[in-house]
Design a protein around this motif. Structure first.
Motif, PDB file in Angstrom:
ATOM      1  N   LEU A 192       3.328   4.027  -5.246  1.00  0.00           N
ATOM      2  CA  LEU A 192       4.088   3.665  -6.445  1.00  0.00           C
ATOM      3  C   LEU A 192       4.555   2.220  -6.394  1.00  0.00           C
ATOM      4  O   LEU A 192       4.861   1.694  -5.321  1.00  0.00           O
ATOM      5  CB  LEU A 192       5.316   4.586  -6.582  1.00  0.00           C
ATOM      6  CG  LEU A 192       5.033   6.054  -6.912  1.00  0.00           C
ATOM      7  CD1 LEU A 192       6.310   6.870  -6.798  1.00  0.00           C
ATOM      8  CD2 LEU A 192       4.438   6.184  -8.305  1.00  0.00           C
ATOM      9  N   PRO A 193       4.646   1.572  -7.557  1.00  0.00           N
ATOM     10  CA  PRO A 193       5.214   0.221  -7.606  1.00  0.00           C
ATOM     11  C   PRO A 193       6.684   0.249  -7.201  1.00  0.00           C
ATOM     12  O   PRO A 193       7.361   1.267  -7.323  1.00  0.00           O
ATOM     13  CB  PRO A 193       5.056  -0.180  -9.077  1.00  0.00           C
ATOM     14  CG  PRO A 193       4.065   0.771  -9.655  1.00  0.00           C
ATOM     15  CD  PRO A 193       4.194   2.040  -8.878  1.00  0.00           C
ATOM     16  N   ALA A 194       7.165  -0.886  -6.711  1.00  0.00           N
ATOM     17  CA  ALA A 194       8.574  -0.995  -6.329  1.00  0.00           C
ATOM     18  C   ALA A 194       9.460  -0.665  -7.520  1.00  0.00           C
ATOM     19  O   ALA A 194       9.208  -1.088  -8.652  1.00  0.00           O
ATOM     20  CB  ALA A 194       8.867  -2.399  -5.824  1.00  0.00           C
ATOM     21  N   THR A 205      -6.884  -1.272 -18.057  1.00  0.00           N
ATOM     22  CA  THR A 205      -6.175  -1.618 -16.828  1.00  0.00           C
ATOM     23  C   THR A 205      -4.985  -0.694 -16.642  1.00  0.00           C
ATOM     24  O   THR A 205      -4.607   0.057 -17.542  1.00  0.00           O
ATOM     25  CB  THR A 205      -5.683  -3.082 -16.866  1.00  0.00           C
ATOM     26  OG1 THR A 205      -4.806  -3.242 -17.996  1.00  0.00           O
ATOM     27  CG2 THR A 205      -6.845  -4.055 -16.988  1.00  0.00           C
ATOM     28  N   GLY A 206      -4.372  -0.809 -15.486  1.00  0.00           N
ATOM     29  CA  GLY A 206      -3.211   0.010 -15.187  1.00  0.00           C
ATOM     30  C   GLY A 206      -3.570   1.186 -14.293  1.00  0.00           C
ATOM     31  O   GLY A 206      -4.728   1.356 -13.886  1.00  0.00           O
ATOM     32  N   ALA A 228       2.307  -4.581  -7.493  1.00  0.00           N
ATOM     33  CA  ALA A 228       2.067  -4.195  -6.107  1.00  0.00           C
ATOM     34  C   ALA A 228       2.610  -2.792  -5.868  1.00  0.00           C
ATOM     35  O   ALA A 228       3.689  -2.437  -6.337  1.00  0.00           O
ATOM     36  CB  ALA A 228       2.734  -5.189  -5.164  1.00  0.00           C
ATOM     37  N   ALA A 229       1.841  -1.976  -5.148  1.00  0.00           N
ATOM     38  CA  ALA A 229       2.224  -0.594  -4.908  1.00  0.00           C
ATOM     39  C   ALA A 229       2.147  -0.285  -3.421  1.00  0.00           C
ATOM     40  O   ALA A 229       1.358  -0.886  -2.681  1.00  0.00           O
ATOM     41  CB  ALA A 229       1.306   0.354  -5.689  1.00  0.00           C
ATOM     42  N   ALA A 230       2.973   0.654  -2.997  1.00  0.00           N
ATOM     43  CA  ALA A 230       2.983   1.056  -1.592  1.00  0.00           C
ATOM     44  C   ALA A 230       3.268   2.544  -1.512  1.00  0.00           C
ATOM     45  O   ALA A 230       3.911   3.123  -2.398  1.00  0.00           O
ATOM     46  CB  ALA A 230       4.035   0.272  -0.814  1.00  0.00           C
ATOM     47  N   ALA A 231       2.785   3.176  -0.443  1.00  0.00           N
ATOM     48  CA  ALA A 231       2.990   4.609  -0.271  1.00  0.00           C
ATOM     49  C   ALA A 231       4.471   4.923  -0.131  1.00  0.00           C
ATOM     50  O   ALA A 231       5.205   4.216   0.554  1.00  0.00           O
ATOM     51  CB  ALA A 231       2.224   5.109   0.946  1.00  0.00           C
ATOM     52  N   THR A 232       4.906   5.966  -0.795  1.00  0.00           N
ATOM     53  CA  THR A 232       6.294   6.384  -0.699  1.00  0.00           C
ATOM     54  C   THR A 232       6.526   7.129   0.616  1.00  0.00           C
ATOM     55  O   THR A 232       5.594   7.545   1.288  1.00  0.00           O
ATOM     56  CB  THR A 232       6.655   7.310  -1.875  1.00  0.00           C
ATOM     57  OG1 THR A 232       5.763   8.428  -1.858  1.00  0.00           O
ATOM     58  CG2 THR A 232       6.518   6.581  -3.185  1.00  0.00           C
ATOM     59  N   GLU A 233       7.789   7.282   0.955  1.00  0.00           N
ATOM     60  CA  GLU A 233       8.124   8.006   2.171  1.00  0.00           C
ATOM     61  C   GLU A 233       8.202   9.505   1.879  1.00  0.00           C
ATOM     62  O   GLU A 233       8.229   9.932   0.739  1.00  0.00           O
ATOM     63  CB  GLU A 233       9.460   7.505   2.729  1.00  0.00           C
ATOM     64  CG  GLU A 233       9.430   6.031   3.135  1.00  0.00           C
ATOM     65  CD  GLU A 233      10.766   5.577   3.697  1.00  0.00           C
ATOM     66  OE1 GLU A 233      11.722   6.380   3.669  1.00  0.00           O
ATOM     67  OE2 GLU A 233      10.850   4.421   4.134  1.00  0.00           O
TER      68      GLU A 233
END
Length: 284
Positions: A75-77, A112-113, A140-145
């Protein structure tokens, strides 16, 4: 004794299948003598072909990218994991819409998206059994905890065509006899995860009407009854956004080996209004 019973049962089932096929073939032969029925069947086939649209199978990726089933969402920040009735919803899938478009996906999706699908099995029977998030900025996206509800599988896309079933079209097939077998869409082999086009139904719901009734807050439709013209017209815009199948490798099971479906109006998808998607499921 048990072995004898099982053998007798197997012979009985095999005989029943052969009888059913014989009866269907006989009925088809009789129907072939009815020129009016032959015309009706040909018209239904033409509708199925004319309304066919692109669909993309979600298959294991050769080169892993963003799109995946299971795992933890990237998910994005600042975007929170959606909550359900009893805690965090289960993350199902995320798709990169640029990848979808490049693979020949539906033209009613944005170029896009990214979209994310989250599931709450406590909401079975409600339109929000699946929640769709949309990130239209490609931030920018990163894996959630946290612990993943399902194992992760990065996916690629396998292009195909998808036509509507006779259930989707609202065809009353009770008078078609053995011809019905020729009009049925084939049951997929193995888990059928895909997006775009039309669903692989297990039960006999007419999904376009069901979706339209859901968003209008109306009771479930009477599929054999007369449909008001405004609802019939509005229902024509609904399409399959995402189909997630029961999959033992991903430890996904919907009901008794069923399928989970997410539908959206093409007009809403073009505008990026994925919050208007509705979910449903079928089981055996």
């Amino acid at each position: 004794m048990l072995i004898v019973v099982l053998v007798v049962l197997a012979v009985f089932l095999a005989g029943a299948i052969l009888w059913w096929r014989s009866m269907a073939a006989t009925q088809r032969t009789l129907n072939a003598r009815d020129p009016e029925l032959a015309v009706v069947v040909a018209q239904i086939r033409e509708r199925q072909t004319a309304l066919a649209e692109p669909t993309l199978g979600l298959v294991p990726a050769d080169k892993p990218g963003f799109s995946k089933l299971g795992g933890r969402p990237d998910l994005p920040a600042g975007v929170a994991h959606p909550q359900g009735e009893r805690g965090a919803r289960k993350f199902l899938a995320q798709l990169d819409l640029a990848e979808v478009g490049a693979a020949g996906g539906p033209d009613w999706l944005p170029d896009t998206g990214r979209i994310y699908a989250f599931y709450d099995d406590w909401r079975h029977g409600f339109s929000d059994v699946v929640t769709i998030l949309h990130d239209g900025l490609d931030a920018a996206a990163a894996a959630t905890e946290g612990e993943a509800a399902f194992p992760e599988r990065r996916v690629g896309f396998e292009a195909g065509r998808s036509g509507p079933s006779i259930d989707w079209l609202g065809v009353d097939y009770r008078g078609l006899g053995g011809w019905v077998e020729d009009l049925l869409t084939p049951e997929p082999e193995g888990p059928a995860h895909r997006g775009g086009g039309y669903p692989d139904e297990i039960q006999e719901d007419r999904f376009p009407l069901l979706c339209e009734h859901m968003v209008r807050g109306l009771p479930d439709p009477d599929y054999g009854g007369e449909v008001p013209p405004d609802i019939e017209r509005a229902a024509e815009d609904w399409r399959l956004l995402l189909q997630v199948d029961s999959d033992s490798d991903l430890k996904m099971n919907f009901g008794d080996g069923g399928r989970l479906y997410v539908f959206i109006r093409r007009s809403d998808a073009r505008r990026g209004e994925f919050g208007k998607a509705v979910g449903a499921w079928h089981t055996y």
